[in-house]
Design a protein around this motif. Structure first.
Motif: not given
Length: 169
Positions: A105-114, A137-156
């Motif tokens: 359902a997602v493309t490379k453009a979605d991954y790049d945007l994420l 700042a800690s809330k933003a850090r948590n969101q960054i971690e979640h977004l990064t994990r989601l991006a890694k799963r999407m990339h895989a």
């Protein structure tokens, strides 16, 4: 003629009658039997003709009933064939839908945007840390971690999926 001649003539006539009478009775009986036999045959033939006529009528009735049944079966078969065709069309449409959903359902453009959003959120986290807003700042850090994990799963997942489903990373 005299009386004894009459008696003798009557006796001879009587004797001849007694001799011929059994033949006449037998012949009459045979004639009556043949007439009865012919009448019985005629009656039997009439009965058979009536039975044959009834059987032909029953056969014709059964043929018309068979025709009606055959037409009804053909109509039911046509209706079932139309129903089967409609169901097959529906199945192929549903299979096409399913196949469109099984693709990625997602493309490379979605991954790049994420990943770009995660980088922007990282800049926001550094800015909030510099402004001494620790909770945000800690809330933003948590969101960054979640977004990064989601991006890694999407990339895989993009790497595993063939390129026809979307532009792979």
């Amino acid at each position: 003629m005299q009386l004894h001649h009459y008696v003798l003539a009557i006796s001879i006539g009587w004797m001849v009658t007694l001799i011929i009478l059994p033949f006449l009775i037998a012949k009459t009986r045979r004639f009556a039997y043949n007439r009865g036999f012919e009448a019985g045959k005629a009656f039997h033939d009439q009965t058979l003709a009536l039975q044959l006529q009834e059987a032909k009528q029953a056969r014709d009735d059964l043929r018309t009933e068979l025709q009606r049944t055959r037409q009804a079966c053909e109509q039911q078969l046509a209706a079932r064939q139309a129903n089967i065709t409609a169901l097959k069309t529906s199945i192929s449409e549903l299979e096409a839908r399913i196949m469109s959903y099984t693709g990625l359902a997602v493309t490379k453009a979605d991954y790049d945007l994420l990943t770009a959003t995660a980088e922007t959120l990282g800049l926001t986290e550094r800015t909030l840390s510099a402004l001494k807003a620790g909770q945000q700042a800690s809330k933003a850090r948590n969101q960054i971690e979640h977004l990064t994990r989601l991006a890694k799963r999407m990339h895989a997942h993009l790497r595993e999926t063939p390129s026809s489903a979307g532009a792979a990373a």
